[in-house]
Design an enzyme around this catalytic site. Structure first.
Site, short mmCIF file in Angstrom:
data_model
loop_
_atom_site.label_atom_id
_atom_site.label_comp_id
_atom_site.label_asym_id
_atom_site.label_seq_id
_atom_site.Cartn_x
_atom_site.Cartn_y
_atom_site.Cartn_z
N ARG A 200 5.41 -36.76 -14.91
CA ARG A 200 3.95 -36.78 -14.82
C ARG A 200 3.55 -37.67 -13.65
O ARG A 200 4.17 -38.69 -13.36
CB ARG A 200 3.31 -37.26 -16.12
CG ARG A 200 3.73 -38.65 -16.58
CD ARG A 200 3.13 -38.98 -17.95
NE ARG A 200 3.67 -40.22 -18.51
CZ ARG A 200 3.14 -41.42 -18.37
NH1 ARG A 200 2.05 -41.56 -17.65
NH2 ARG A 200 3.70 -42.49 -18.92
N TYR A 237 -4.35 -30.13 -13.78
CA TYR A 237 -5.78 -30.06 -14.08
C TYR A 237 -6.46 -31.33 -13.60
O TYR A 237 -5.83 -32.37 -13.41
CB TYR A 237 -6.03 -29.83 -15.58
CG TYR A 237 -5.37 -30.78 -16.53
CD1 TYR A 237 -5.98 -31.97 -16.92
CD2 TYR A 237 -4.12 -30.49 -17.08
CE1 TYR A 237 -5.38 -32.84 -17.82
CE2 TYR A 237 -3.51 -31.35 -17.99
CZ TYR A 237 -4.15 -32.52 -18.35
OH TYR A 237 -3.55 -33.38 -19.24
#
Length: 725
Positions: A200, A237
């Protein structure tokens, strides 16, 4: 020993509950905020020095976002970005596979789908839960407090330094490696590697928009973008007011396990290894991964866990990842933790007693257990590799998943469950149509409060309930009246002359009607007995019809007591003080009954007499009838769609009420001067009542025996009514 109220509930004094929460993540702070707003004393114990999620974003779908908004947290004001679309690209070519415009779909949902930075959400929840502003007492946060022992039965936490603290409820919000859940029998579950891990990282949106290879990918800011291959995927996103893009790169754990030395979220990942794992993806994807800052690149295993046997035990509840760790494939992990916290608060409104906590936790579990695990099932399916789905013959139905996930409000759902629980506990509640709204207030349960509550007594004392009752007793035909009596009823005397009364009561100062009142007028047939199945007899007065001029008492009396009530306008005009009165009975201007009483004089009570008269002497006449112990009537409920059939029918008896303690003695006035005039009407002028009016008008009149006016305070609610046989 705790006293109990007449309905069997505890009379234990109400106070804010003392609630101890282990863990200060999103689940812990949401729970603290929700419970704070319910008015409770909340303390949070966090093992780290500053519990804060960093470096990633989170989905707040409608189901979670609505709960935060209810508590006053607007994700749009902390940098949240509304998700307006979903785009999936073919990983190898970068071509568009499909696009969905969720801005139109969002009209289905009550609240928007926001994408927000975890740290911003975490900070906002922390400030709202522990800050001085807001509803309720601020929750107290204790950092650096590592819990070593959890006593679920005693609601006691023990810390590493040997100190302990006790409360009324413990909440385990201590994450996937929860200590608290091991205190639940069968709850010592260990999380395990799901087979997938994730990198991430965050990138500034402008970094992507300024590169021709990646600019197109961020041209529609607000979209959730995915590249899904056979066994790996990349999801992107926006967050932080569209200035940052969040990336989650999910892949087989074995390909990055060398980077993972612990089980936390803060393991630093290898950028080179990440590029190798996604080497077969389109150049635009690799261009994104190249931009990742390796010093901020994190990697962690996606952990799963066997289903807990329960989320509760004694005075302990676990929430969020401590109860049901989620894989990220539906974006519902944080949302379900938020639902847990709000649902827990919903079953614990201010006034919940410590002795009630265990029962309330049962309601919490009933509301959360099946839903959380069903969404876990959806999430596992959504994260399966393409080959595994095909091998098992399974198909993804993302719209079905979304409908179930988004279309739920944990507060509304749980408060309804609590309402049903409380109604089931209270044996004195009254129900009538429409039952969808729950128990109904009325004369036997005013204002939704217990009939013995102090507030009811205060209201009745401030506005005492008063009544004035006119009665005209007359002689009539027993053979005519007996045709009204259902099976089992009979006149006690064989005489063909019987006594009946027209009785009109006007009530005022009724607490259950906001201090107002209404009037009623009925026909009462004296000297009646009912023979029960066991052969015993009950003696009383029979009431075939009672007219009232207000809807509420008609409805409550019909539904709760089964009384034969009909609507009519009742006008009572008093003249010359208490000496005379004229009463009219009508329907929409059509009068079908007029009654007068005059010459009333105050009646002085005589000891050992009846109605102020000296006791009669025994002679050759028949013995006096047994005293009338109360009032009879017949309950009848017609069957829907089956004319002439009844759903239920049976006789009812209301014993004469005893005088209420502390009330004034009634004043009684008597007279021999009274008139009764009853008129039959056709169906055009009296369409719903003409059959009753005609019967009354044909009733023989052999003369008035006596008339009375009784003024009194304190009104019986007829709660003594009971079914005969």
């Amino acid at each position: 020993m705790t006293d109990t109220t007449p309905d069997g509930t505890s009379s234990e004094p109400a106070r804010p509950l003392r609630i101890l929460i282990i863990g200060a993540g999103i689940g812990g702070f949401t729970t603290a905020l929700a419970l704070r707003q319910q008015g409770h004393d909340v303390q949070i114990f966090e093992s780290s020095k500053l519990a804060q999620d960093t470096g990633a974003a989170i989905h707040l779908a409608s189901n979670a976002n609505g709960l935060l908004r209810r508590m006053g947290l607007d994700a749009g004001k902390i940098g949240g970005v509304e998700c307006v679309g979903v785009t999936e690209y073919i990983p190898q070519t970068g071509a568009v596979k499909y696009q969905i415009d969720t801005s139109q779909m969002s009209k289905m949902w009550q609240h928007p789908w926001h994408l927000v930075h975890r740290a911003h959400l975490h900070t906002a929840l922390k400030d709202m839960a522990t800050g001085p502003e807001g509803k309720g007492q601020a929750a107290k946060l204790h950092v650096g407090s590592r819990v070593q022992g959890v006593d679920a039965e005693g609601a006691i936490l023990t810390f590493e330094d040997g100190t302990s603290v006790s409360g009324d409820l413990l909440v385990g919000a201590d994450g996937v490696h929860s200590l608290a859940r091991s205190s639940i029998p069968g709850g010592d579950k260990k999380p395990f590697d799901s087979g997938k891990s994730a990198f991430r990282f965050l990138l500034p949106t402008e970094v992507l928009s300024s590169d021709s290879q990646t600019a197109e990918l961020v041209s529609k800011i607000g979209a959730l973008v995915m590249w899904i291959a056979e066994d790996r995927r990349l999801v992107m996103y926006p967050c932080v007011n569209k200035t940052m893009m969040n990336f989650v790169a999910i892949h087989p754990s074995k390909e990055s396990e060398a980077d993972i030395t612990g089980a936390g979220w803060q393991e630093t990942g290898s950028k080179a290894r990440m590029l190798h794992i996604y080497k077969d993806f389109a150049p635009s994807v690799l261009a994104i991964l190249e931009k990742a800052d390796e010093s901020k690149l994190k990697v962690w295993q996606l952990l799963d866990m066997e289903q807990m046997p329960s989320f509760i035990y004694e005075k302990l509840a676990v929430v969020g990842d401590a109860a049901h760790p989620f894989l990220p494939h539906q974006g519902q992990g944080g949302g379900q933790a938020i639902e847990d916290g709000v649902a827990l608060a919903a079953v614990l409104p201010l006034g919940t007693k410590p002795s009630e906590v265990k029962d309330r936790l049962q309601i919490f579990e009933e509301c959360r257990y099946e839903r959380a695990h069903r969404i876990q099932g959806y999430t596992r399916t959504a994260g399966m590799d393409t080959a595994d789905l095909a091998a098992k013959g399974m198909k993804l139905d993302m719209m079905d998943y979304m409908g179930y996930n988004f279309g739920h409000d944990a507060w509304d759902y749980t408060t309804k469950a609590l309402q049903k629980h409380l109604e089931a506990q209270d044996k004195l509640l009254q129900f009538r149509n429409p039952v969808e709204f729950g128990a109904s207030p009325g004369p036997r349960r005013p204002l939704g409060m217990h009939p013995t509550s102090a507030k009811i007594h205060t209201l009745r004392k401030e506005t005492p309930e008063k009544s004035r009752t006119y009665s005209i007793r007359f002689r009539t035909s027993r053979t005519y009246l007996q045709n009204l009596l259902p099976a089992g009823f009979a006149f006690t005397s064989p005489a063909t002359v019987a006594s009946a009364s027209i009785i009109c009561t006007t009530l005022d100062g009724m607490a259950w009607l906001g201090g107002g009142g209404y009037s009623m007028l009925g026909l009462y047939i004296h000297g009646i007995n009912y023979t029960k199945r066991d052969g015993s007899k009950v003696f009383g007065t029979y009431l075939p019809v009672l007219f009232e001029n207000a809807a509420d008492p008609i409805i409550t009396g019909r539904d709760e007591l089964g009384m034969p009530k009909l609507f009519a306008d009742i006008d009572v005009k008093e003249n010359d003080g208490d000496k005379s009165s004229e009463i009219s009975l009508s329907w929409r201007g059509t009068t079908f009954g007029t009654f007068t009483v005059s010459g009333l004089t105050l009646e002085e009570p005589v000891s050992n007499g009846v109605n102020g008269s000296p006791p009669g002497r025994r002679g050759p006449s028949p013995p006096p009838p047994p005293p009338e112990a109360g009032t009879f009537y017949y309950r009848y409920i017609p069957s829907v769609g089956e004319p002439g059939k009844a759903d239920v029918e049976y006789p009812v008896f209301i014993p004469k009420p005893e005088a209420a303690e502390g009330t004034e003695a009634p004043k009684s006035f008597a007279s021999k001067s009274a008139t009764i005039s009853l008129q039959g009407k056709d169906w055009q002028s009296l369409p719903t009542l003409h059959h009753v009016a005609d019967w009354l008008a044909a009733m023989p009149m052999y003369g008035v025996e006596e008339a009375k006016l009784v003024r009194s305070t304190g009104v019986s609610d007829s709660s003594g009514a009971r079914r005969l046989d």
